[in-house]
Design a protein around this motif. Structure first.
Motif, PDB file in Angstrom:
ATOM      1  N   GLU A 129       0.824  -1.221   0.000  1.00 29.57           N
ATOM      2  CA  GLU A 129       0.000   0.000   0.000  1.00 29.57           C
ATOM      3  C   GLU A 129       0.854   1.267   0.000  1.00 29.57           C
ATOM      4  O   GLU A 129       0.330   2.359  -0.030  1.00 29.57           O
ATOM      5  N   GLY A 130       2.144   1.066   0.076  1.00 23.48           N
ATOM      6  CA  GLY A 130       3.057   2.213   0.038  1.00 23.48           C
ATOM      7  C   GLY A 130       3.042   3.030   1.310  1.00 23.48           C
ATOM      8  O   GLY A 130       3.242   4.237   1.290  1.00 23.48           O
ATOM      9  N   ARG A 131       2.835   2.376   2.446  1.00 22.69           N
ATOM     10  CA  ARG A 131       2.761   3.130   3.705  1.00 22.69           C
ATOM     11  C   ARG A 131       4.123   3.618   4.183  1.00 22.69           C
ATOM     12  O   ARG A 131       4.208   4.516   5.010  1.00 22.69           O
ATOM     13  N   PHE A 132       5.168   2.947   3.722  1.00 19.03           N
ATOM     14  CA  PHE A 132       6.507   3.280   4.243  1.00 19.03           C
ATOM     15  C   PHE A 132       7.210   4.282   3.328  1.00 19.03           C
ATOM     16  O   PHE A 132       7.058   4.236   2.113  1.00 19.03           O
ATOM     17  N   ASP A 133       8.011   5.132   3.942  1.00 18.00           N
ATOM     18  CA  ASP A 133       8.810   6.059   3.142  1.00 18.00           C
ATOM     19  C   ASP A 133       9.996   5.328   2.535  1.00 18.00           C
ATOM     20  O   ASP A 133      10.459   5.682   1.459  1.00 18.00           O
ATOM     21  N   THR A 134      10.486   4.336   3.263  1.00 10.99           N
ATOM     22  CA  THR A 134      11.634   3.571   2.772  1.00 10.99           C
ATOM     23  C   THR A 134      11.402   2.098   3.082  1.00 10.99           C
ATOM     24  O   THR A 134      10.952   1.771   4.180  1.00 10.99           O
ATOM     25  N   VAL A 135      11.705   1.275   2.108  1.00  9.32           N
ATOM     26  CA  VAL A 135      11.617  -0.174   2.333  1.00  9.32           C
ATOM     27  C   VAL A 135      12.987  -0.784   2.038  1.00  9.32           C
ATOM     28  O   VAL A 135      13.574  -0.528   0.983  1.00  9.32           O
ATOM     29  N   VAL A 136      13.501  -1.526   3.007  1.00  5.71           N
ATOM     30  CA  VAL A 136      14.821  -2.146   2.829  1.00  5.71           C
ATOM     31  C   VAL A 136      14.624  -3.639   2.638  1.00  5.71           C
ATOM     32  O   VAL A 136      14.036  -4.309   3.488  1.00  5.71           O
ATOM     33  N   MET A 137      15.096  -4.165   1.529  1.00  7.86           N
ATOM     34  CA  MET A 137      14.992  -5.609   1.255  1.00  7.86           C
ATOM     35  C   MET A 137      16.396  -6.198   1.299  1.00  7.86           C
ATOM     36  O   MET A 137      17.255  -5.833   0.492  1.00  7.86           O
ATOM     37  N   TRP A 138      16.602  -7.100   2.262  1.00  6.94           N
ATOM     38  CA  TRP A 138      17.923  -7.725   2.394  1.00  6.94           C
ATOM     39  C   TRP A 138      17.886  -9.060   1.649  1.00  6.94           C
ATOM     40  O   TRP A 138      16.968  -9.839   1.845  1.00  6.94           O
ATOM     41  N   PHE A 139      18.857  -9.347   0.822  1.00  7.90           N
ATOM     42  CA  PHE A 139      18.876 -10.541  -0.046  1.00  7.90           C
ATOM     43  C   PHE A 139      17.530 -10.695  -0.771  1.00  7.90           C
ATOM     44  O   PHE A 139      16.853 -11.711  -0.622  1.00  7.90           O
ATOM     45  N   PRO A 140      17.098  -9.671  -1.530  1.00  7.71           N
ATOM     46  CA  PRO A 140      15.746  -9.739  -2.099  1.00  7.71           C
ATOM     47  C   PRO A 140      15.689 -10.649  -3.329  1.00  7.71           C
ATOM     48  O   PRO A 140      16.664 -10.756  -4.067  1.00  7.71           O
ATOM     49  N   SER A 141      14.530 -11.297  -3.524  1.00  5.41           N
ATOM     50  CA  SER A 141      14.299 -11.969  -4.803  1.00  5.41           C
ATOM     51  C   SER A 141      13.461 -11.001  -5.631  1.00  5.41           C
ATOM     52  O   SER A 141      12.552 -10.348  -5.098  1.00  5.41           O
ATOM     53  N   MET A 142      13.776 -10.886  -6.908  1.00  8.48           N
ATOM     54  CA  MET A 142      13.078  -9.904  -7.735  1.00  8.48           C
ATOM     55  C   MET A 142      11.602 -10.253  -7.834  1.00  8.48           C
ATOM     56  O   MET A 142      10.754  -9.371  -7.979  1.00  8.48           O
ATOM     57  N   GLU A 143      11.328 -11.558  -7.700  1.00  6.70           N
ATOM     58  CA  GLU A 143       9.927 -11.987  -7.759  1.00  6.70           C
ATOM     59  C   GLU A 143       9.130 -11.330  -6.625  1.00  6.70           C
ATOM     60  O   GLU A 143       8.052 -10.790  -6.839  1.00  6.70           O
ATOM     61  N   ARG A 144       9.740 -11.351  -5.427  1.00  6.20           N
ATOM     62  CA  ARG A 144       9.058 -10.773  -4.261  1.00  6.20           C
ATOM     63  C   ARG A 144       8.972  -9.245  -4.396  1.00  6.20           C
ATOM     64  O   ARG A 144       7.959  -8.635  -4.058  1.00  6.20           O
ATOM     65  N   VAL A 145      10.056  -8.647  -4.885  1.00  2.62           N
ATOM     66  CA  VAL A 145      10.078  -7.187  -5.068  1.00  2.62           C
ATOM     67  C   VAL A 145       8.944  -6.774  -6.000  1.00  2.62           C
ATOM     68  O   VAL A 145       8.209  -5.816  -5.730  1.00  2.62           O
ATOM     69  N   ASN A 146       8.771  -7.507  -7.096  1.00  3.29           N
ATOM     70  CA  ASN A 146       7.715  -7.166  -8.059  1.00  3.29           C
ATOM     71  C   ASN A 146       6.333  -7.457  -7.486  1.00  3.29           C
ATOM     72  O   ASN A 146       5.384  -6.713  -7.728  1.00  3.29           O
ATOM     73  N   MET A 147       6.247  -8.553  -6.713  1.00  2.00           N
ATOM     74  CA  MET A 147       4.962  -8.902  -6.133  1.00  2.00           C
ATOM     75  C   MET A 147       4.476  -7.785  -5.192  1.00  2.00           C
ATOM     76  O   MET A 147       3.300  -7.461  -5.153  1.00  2.00           O
TER      77      MET A 147
END
Lengths: 482, 503
Positions: free
Chosen positions: B440-458
């Motif tokens: 929902e875009g509630r955060f000003d910053t989102v930090v993804m550690w060892f992210p999978s692009m699938e999850r990032v896109n999801m």
């Protein structure tokens, strides 16, 4: 104690027929089969080992059949005999104390249920025979120092020499035992030494005979290979020194080895300080310690070294460890029951066996059943006198004699002059490829599944049949046009 | 002199290790809890913290004085661990009967504790082990003194130390009852009951803060301190054979050279204590306390399900004492000809060899991620507005000195499956809800550690955020686009605002 040794021996025999397997045993078994077929090591095939184990094994196979099961039974019996000798040695040295049974049983368990002994003392390699011979040589040497007969040093020399003649890894045994004999014998020292040397030489007669017939191949197989060619086949990126360091420090992470090492140190400390035992009995323990130290130093120098080499230390460590158990029992809890401390020590040791066996569970799998399935199929699809290209274990199980040059797969890595290679019966990879391309073989086995050989030599078009057994592909029915 | 030098060298070594290689993934939520306490928050009431609270308060106090960074927490852990080691020689010197053996055996005890890799790794991080080691060693020494003394303050302080250890980490819970039982059994007869009462009174004092919190929030306290450990420790391991893993942990000492050597020497120490007639009555009694503590703690630490190797670090002081007594038994009874220094050196040398071998084996774990985390923290701080909200792991909040939105203080809490009222009471947010907040875009910053692009896109991060910055293995999404949602709950913004104000 007899019951306990019976249980340990039965355990070793069962293990030898169920879980015991090591890929390198194939070329030892094949060598025995070749000897049975009238071939001579070094002269007729490449065999970079001392020959006595293969000769003994051939004799055993002649009696009981040329199968891996017979070879494993032979090794397990030899190991069990070595364990029993060590346990009885401890028992006799502790006689008269309350701990004679406990210490003897501890020695039997420390040696017989050490996973390294179980794994490598029960396979078709010389470790079982060597264990029996070096423990026997040790006891005979110890007896020869106090008994007058000539047979003691002669027998000791013969056993020690036979051990070295079965595997060069046992080479320090005769040297250390001879030095100890020189140091210990008061009377007739020279005669004892000569008898010892005579016994050792007698054990080496078959080797000397082979060397006399073919000095150059014998020299290469026995010495030159081990001094200069042991690292052939290792990739340039493989750091042999680092893997040696890992092997040499491996005992620290082995619960069983570290445990008996600690107890052995305790035993040695007690022997060095205590005056309860007479000088001879103490010197026997020093001989034990010298054998441990001598073997460890020698085996550490083989480059590359492998953990199984150090199985030869275990009988002597086990003897010293049982003395350690005695020292703890008699000095720290003299009023407790004689079994209390030994049982605690054995409990930790057996926990270590469980832990180690669990961590090595993938290696404790016998692949002989698969090998026999493959061999049966090869035997079925190959003509009576057909030539087979396969690994040593499969050739052995199929009872098919290999084409000269295929008796030892490690020999393909050697880079030798053509003349020397020919005299040693060594075929390089290019030569084997040429044989495959030239259609020399009636049957070709490829493994692993991603082996490029089928595509490289277009085997599917050159052979009528393609059978898959387990992970192997067998190409058979050579097309006549070839 | 030599003994002091050894202790100083070990302290220096532990301090250096704590600032260079010491790191463990789980230390972050302890440090974040301390930072939140600094902000005026209360554990259990304002955030989920399934631990006894004293360590977090202690670290918060240290951070107030020396700055709220991981370095402060590590430094104090290392100093407390060293202090625990320094408490051993006094006991050894009192218990060993032969004068010529006292110093070598005391040095052996110090080295067997100080060179233990488990202690080096876990006694120097931002978790409760360092503090607990010091408190249980102090409680042990004070209880031993209290048994013979009529001084009132000794049992009281022994109780305070034992209670404080349990209030810092529940792993130390058996220490106080064992010490109490020992004082009742072996304390000087005349004052036995009074001594026990003083000890029990002292042990209750460190629990006063917990009591105070529990009066205001009984349900939350009960859940965080007891219920979570009894019923929820296994969440997060749905496809994992925990019993097998526990067995592997419990038998781990067998394949650890240091563990096996310590067990071997301790076994000799126990045998010698029980069977040898050379000990004074007080010496044997005090060694029995050591055995009781070793056995009791060992049995207790085997019961958590799952259990972890680091829990057993708490046994090290007592095993080191027993092992050094074992070395003495070898020297005095098995090999009387050997010189004390030779035997001590041999034992220490073998132990050091085990340290080298284990350290080489664990070399991939002996690596601090804090420099990388600090780098990420700096970038996160840079790209996030002053009162902006961040979704990240606990360690990044600590490094960025940013408070997490309520519910994100403890990442393991997301795995809990609780009824909505209880989850709300405990400030626990399930994974699904957190993901919904992100998408929902509630955060000003989102930090993804060892992210999978699938999850990032999801989660739609490339659509929601204008910038993505890569730092190490982290992707930092910042600069909300028009596609992002509205600002989140006020409480979260208040968290951030108050922390920034304090800075």
């Amino acid at each position: 104690m007899t019951a306990l040794l019976g249980v340990v021996s039965a355990g070793l025999l069962i293990f030898s027929q169920t879980a015991a397997f090591y890929p390198d045993e194939g070329f030892h078994l094949l060598a025995a089969q070749l000897i049975l077929a009238g071939k001579k090591p070094y002269l007729d095939f490449f065999y970079p080992q001392a020959p006595l184990y293969a000769c003994f094994n051939a004799g055993w196979m002649w009696l009981f059949g040329d199968t891996w099961r017979a070879a494993h039974v032979f090794s397990a019996l030899m190991t069990a005999a070595g364990v029993a000798l060590a346990a009885c040695f401890v028992f006799t040295r502790m006689r008269g104390t309350r701990w004679e049974f406990a210490a003897g049983a501890a020695a039997g368990v420390f040696i017989g249920l050490h996973l390294l002994v179980m794994r490598f003392g029960t396979i078709g390699q010389p470790y079982g025979l060597c264990l029996f011979l070096i423990v026997g040589a040790f006891w005979l040497t110890a007896e020869s120092a106090i008994r007058p007969g000539k047979l003691w040093p002669l027998g000791a020399g013969f056993s020690a020499g036979a051990a070295a003649g079965a595997s060069l890894l046992s080479a320090p045994a005769p040297v250390i035992l001879l030095v100890w004999t020189v140091a210990r014998r008061r009377a007739r020292r020279l005669e004892s030494c000569l008898l010892f040397l005579g016994g050792a030489a007698a054990a080496w007669l078959p080797v000397l005979w082979l060397a006399a017939e073919a000095p150059r191949p014998a020299l290469f197989n026995l010495f030159q290979y081990h001094l200069f060619h042991r690292r052939a086949g290792y990739r340039a990126t493989h750091n042999v020194a680092l893997s040696d360091l890992r092997v040499l420090s491996g005992w620290l992470h082995s619960p069983q080895s570290f445990w008996i090492f600690l107890l052995a140190v305790l035993g040695l400390l007690w022997v060095s300080a205590e005056r309860e035992w007479d000088e001879h009995r103490r010197s026997e323990m020093y001989l034990c310690a010298s054998l441990v130290a001598g073997f460890a130093a020698f085996l550490a120098l083989t480059h590359p070294a492998f953990p199984q080499y150090f199985v030869l230390l275990i009988p002597f460590l086990g003897i010293l460890a049982s003395v350690g158990v005695y020292a703890v029992s008699s000095r720290l809890s003299p009023r407790a029951r004689p079994w209390t401390a030994p049982l605690a020590a054995l409990a930790v040791f057996l926990l270590g066996l469980g832990k180690t066996a669990y961590s090595q569970r993938d290696a404790l799998q016998n692949h002989w059943k698969e090998i026999e399935d493959i061999a049966r199929e090869i035997d079925r699809v190959t003509p009576e006198d057909g030539k087979v290209c396969a690994g040593e274990a499969i050739l052995f199980a199929a009872r098919r004699l290999p084409v000269s040059g295929l008796e030892n797969s490690y020999s393909h890595y050697l880079q030798l002059t053509p003349e020397l290679a020919a005299s040693l019966h060594v075929a390089g990879p290019a030569e084997v490829d040429k044989w495959i391309a030239g259609g020399v073989f009636d049957t070709i086995l490829t493994w692993p599944p991603d082996d490029p050989a089928p595509a490289r030599f277009d085997l599917a078009r050159r052979y009528v049949r393609r059978t898959k057994v387990h992970d192997c592909e067998i190409f058979s029915g050579k097309i006549a046009a070839q | 002199m030599l003994l002091s030098l050894v202790v100083i060298c070990l302290t220096a070594g532990l301090l250096i290790f704590s600032q260079t290689l010491a790191y463990y993934g789980d230390e972050a939520f302890h440090l974040l809890a301390s930072q939140l306490i600094l902000l005026g928050k209360t554990p259990y009431v304002d955030f989920f913290y399934p631990q006894a609270p004293l360590y977090a308060y202690w670290t918060a106090a240290c951070m107030r004085v020396f700055g709220d960074s991981w370095r402060t927490a590590h430094m104090f852990s290392a100093l407390l661990t060293s202090a625990a080691i320094a408490l051993l020689p006094g006991f050894i010197r009192a218990v060993i009967p032969e004068a010529r053996w006292r110093i070598p055996i005391a040095i052996t005890a110090v080295m067997l504790a100080g060179l233990n890799l488990l202690l080096i790794r876990f006694g120097t991080i931002g978790q409760a082990y360092g503090l607990c080691l010091f408190l249980i060693a102090a409680a042990f020494r004070l209880a031993v003194k209290a048994a013979d003394s009529s001084a009132r303050w000794l049992p009281l302080w022994a109780g305070i130390c034992a209670g404080a250890a349990a209030a810092s980490s529940l792993l130390c819970a058996p220490v106080a009852p064992i010490l109490l039982a020992w004082l009742i059994r072996y304390g000087s007869h005349a004052n036995r009951l009074k001594t026990a009462a003083r000890f029990a009174g002292g042990a209750a004092i460190p629990f006063l803060p917990l009591l105070w919190i529990s009066l205001g929030a009984p349900r939350q306290t009960l859940f965080n301190v007891i219920e979570y450990h009894l019923l929820y420790r296994k969440v997060g391991y749905p496809h994992y054979n925990i019993t097998l893993a526990d067995l592997s942990v419990l038998s781990g000492w067998l394949s650890s050279p240091q563990g096996l050597l310590l067990a071997f020497l301790s076994g000799l120490g126990v045998l010698s204590t029980a069977a040898s007639g050379e000990w004074s009555e007080a010496g044997r009694r005090n060694l029995y306390l050591c055995i009781w503590l070793g056995a009791g703690l060992g049995a207790y630490l085997a019961t958590p399900h799952p259990t972890f190797p680091q829990y057993f670090v708490l046994l090290i002081p007592f095993l080191s004492i027993l092992a050094s007594v074992g070395v003495y038994a070898i020297g005095s009874r098995i090999c009387p000809l050997i010189r004390p220094a030779q035997l001590a050196l041999a034992a220490i040398g073998l132990f050091a060899l085990g340290l080298a071998k284990s350290a080489y084996r664990q070399r991939n774990e002996l690596y601090s991620l804090w420099p990388e985390i600090e780098q990420i923290g700096r970038v996160v701080d840079q790209v996030t507005p002053r009162n902006g909200l961040i979704c990240a792991d606990e360690a990044i909040y600590v490094a960025a000195h940013r408070a997490p939105p309520p519910g994100l203080e403890h990442s393991d809490a997301h795995k809990l499956r609780l009824s909505p009222p209880l989850a709300s009471l405990l400030r626990v947010i399930p994974f699904a809800e957190r993901d919904q907040w992100i998408s929902e875009g509630r955060f000003d910053t989102v930090v993804m550690w060892f992210p999978s692009m699938e999850r990032v896109n999801m989660l739609g991060l490339p659509r929601l955020y204008a910038r993505s910055t890569k730092v190490g293995d982290c992707l930092i999404y910042s600069g909300r686009t028009a596609a992002s949602g509205r600002l989140p709950a006020r409480a979260s913004a208040e968290n951030s605002a108050s922390l920034n104000a304090k800075r």
